[in-house]
Design an enzyme around this catalytic site. Structure first.
Site, PDB file in Angstrom:
ATOM      1  CE1 TYR A 279      25.056  59.124 -18.092  1.00  0.00           C
ATOM      2  CE2 TYR A 279      24.479  61.035 -19.423  1.00  0.00           C
ATOM      3  CZ  TYR A 279      24.349  60.306 -18.256  1.00  0.00           C
ATOM      4  OH  TYR A 279      23.541  60.752 -17.259  1.00  0.00           O
TER       5      TYR A 279
ATOM      6  CE  LYS B 124      18.651  68.762 -13.286  1.00  0.00           C
ATOM      7  NZ  LYS B 124      18.758  67.682 -12.318  1.00  0.00           N
TER       8      LYS B 124
ATOM      9  CE  LYS C  67      21.443  67.303 -15.560  1.00  0.00           C
ATOM     10  NZ  LYS C  67      21.160  66.644 -14.322  1.00  0.00           N
TER      11      LYS C  67
HETATM   12  C1  PBG Z   1      18.388  64.285 -10.719  1.00  0.00           C
HETATM   13  C2  PBG Z   1      19.189  64.374 -11.947  1.00  0.00           C
HETATM   14  C3  PBG Z   1      18.724  64.310 -13.278  1.00  0.00           C
HETATM   15  C4  PBG Z   1      19.854  64.296 -14.080  1.00  0.00           C
HETATM   16  C5  PBG Z   1      20.959  64.374 -13.253  1.00  0.00           C
HETATM   17  N1  PBG Z   1      20.531  64.436 -11.928  1.00  0.00           N
HETATM   18  C6  PBG Z   1      17.359  64.174 -13.813  1.00  0.00           C
HETATM   19  C7  PBG Z   1      16.377  65.224 -13.577  1.00  0.00           C
HETATM   20  O1  PBG Z   1      16.669  66.316 -13.102  1.00  0.00           O
HETATM   21  O2  PBG Z   1      15.211  64.944 -13.852  1.00  0.00           O
HETATM   22  C8  PBG Z   1      19.828  64.166 -15.582  1.00  0.00           C
HETATM   23  C9  PBG Z   1      21.095  63.682 -16.201  1.00  0.00           C
HETATM   24  C10 PBG Z   1      20.975  63.197 -17.594  1.00  0.00           C
HETATM   25  O3  PBG Z   1      19.929  63.302 -18.265  1.00  0.00           O
HETATM   26  O4  PBG Z   1      21.972  62.650 -18.074  1.00  0.00           O
HETATM   27  N2  PBG Z   1      18.156  65.437 -10.010  1.00  0.00           N
END
Ligand code: PBG
Length: 327
Positions: free
Chosen positions: A316, A198, A251
């Site tokens: 989404y 991530k 991600k």
């Molecule tokens: C929280 C989380 C986030 C997303 C998914 N889980 C935000 C972040 O890490 O700040 C982002 C998902 C998206 O932007 O669609 N840990």
């Protein structure tokens, strides 16, 4: 002119193109992220994510039944937490009667076959909007203390009946800690879908609007990955696989198709990808301006993510795409 190969032969008409298509999308490719808020009869559209909503639990249950009918078999659940319940320990995250725990039970009661994957990270519960516990003096996010908190959170989701824990926090060692805790407590059917790679990405902006969870100070770069790196993603993926993850996630998706492919080639468990809020918002905004064809961009982007190697896509667009594909 003599040509040994004329590649256009296989592109000549729709029939032959259909016959040699390598990547075909179906609703089985999708997981839908959904946002749940306190209250009743609430269906609020998220301004930066048109077509996606924050719903109260009663409305979430109705929506889940509809999703199931469309062939969507998995939801990723995210809750919007009241400011009054936020603190630096994140303890609301393992409240047995918390909104997430209620959500798991309600969805599993209404549609038992729906796979429920919960986000495991402290940010919606943190007064600082960070994914872990903040060391107040230094501003550093404490790793091991956070893993302990996340383990409590995971056990409470397991108790409520979750199918997959989806840790998105990027602390070190959390997958192993969850697996051990699940085994020790008899939750031998709960899966772990780890957000293994991530990245610290600007594409999460609309999501943070949706949950009011933007970091109160600094950024997430001491735990989320530097988008300039690829070996690090493989390293993270291999570690999470070894620690006992059942599936991995990369991600965001579209700016990281190379990473999806490399992770896919490196591991033997399923790899998912998250087409995040900002990716969705860009396509919707351009389409609303008439600058691109939104439907075509949706299908092309999802196909590219699957072609890159994603076995599953969190998107989404899941509902809209499923409707289109079912036609
Ligand atoms: C929280 C989380 C986030 C997303 C998914 N889980 C935000 C972040 O890490 O700040 C982002 C998902 C998206 O932007 O669609 N840990």
């Amino acid at each position: 002119m003599f040509l040994q190969h004329r590649n256009r032969i296989l592109r000549r008409n729709q029939s032959i193109r259909d016959l040699v298509t390598e990547t075909v999308l179906t609703p089985n490719d999708f997981m839908l992220p959904i946002f749940i808020t306190e209250g009743k009869n609430i269906v609020e559209e998220i301004p930066s994510m048109p077509g996606n909503f924050r719903r109260s639990l009663d409305e979430t249950v109705k929506e889940t039944k509809e999703l199931w009918k469309l062939g969507i078999k998995a939801v990723n659940t995210y809750v919007k937490v009241d400011d009054k319940l936020k603190d630096n320990t994140g303890k609301e995250a393992w409240n047995p009667n918390g909104l997430m725990q209620q959500t798991i039970k309600a969805i599993k009661d209404a549609v038992p076959e729906m796979i429920v994957m919960t986000d495991v990270a402290l940010d919606p519960y943190s007064e600082y909007g960070h994914d872990g516990i903040v060391d107040i003096k230094s501003g550093y996010i404490l790793n091991d203390e956070t893993v302990e908190a996340l383990t409590l959170m995971s056990l409470s989701h397991a108790e409520a009946g979750v199918d997959f824990l989806a840790p998105s926090d990027m602390m070190d060692g959390r997958v192993g800690a969850f697996r051990k805790a699940l085994e020790e407590n008899g939750y031998t059917n709960v899966g772990i879908m780890s957000y293994a790679a991530k990245y610290a990405s600007c594409f999460y902006g609309p999501f943070r609007d949706a949950l009011d969870s933007a970091p109160g100070f600094g950024d997430k770069k001491t735990y989320q990955m530097n988008y300039a790196n690829r070996r690090e993603a493989i390293n993270e993926a291999l570690k999470d696989e070894k620690e006992g993850a059942d599936m991995l996630m990369v991600k965001p998706a579209m700016a990281y198709l190379d990473i999806i492919r490399e992770v896919k080639n490196a591991v033997t468990i399923p790899v998912s990808a998250y087409q995040v809020s900002g990716e969705y918002a860009m396509i919707k905004a351009a389409a609303a301006n008439g600058w691109i064809d939104g439907e075509k961009a949706m299908i092309e982007s999802l196909t590219s993510i699957k072609r890159a190697g994603a076995d599953l896509i969190s998107t989404y667009f899941a509902k809209e795409a499923a409707k289109l594909l079912n036609k």
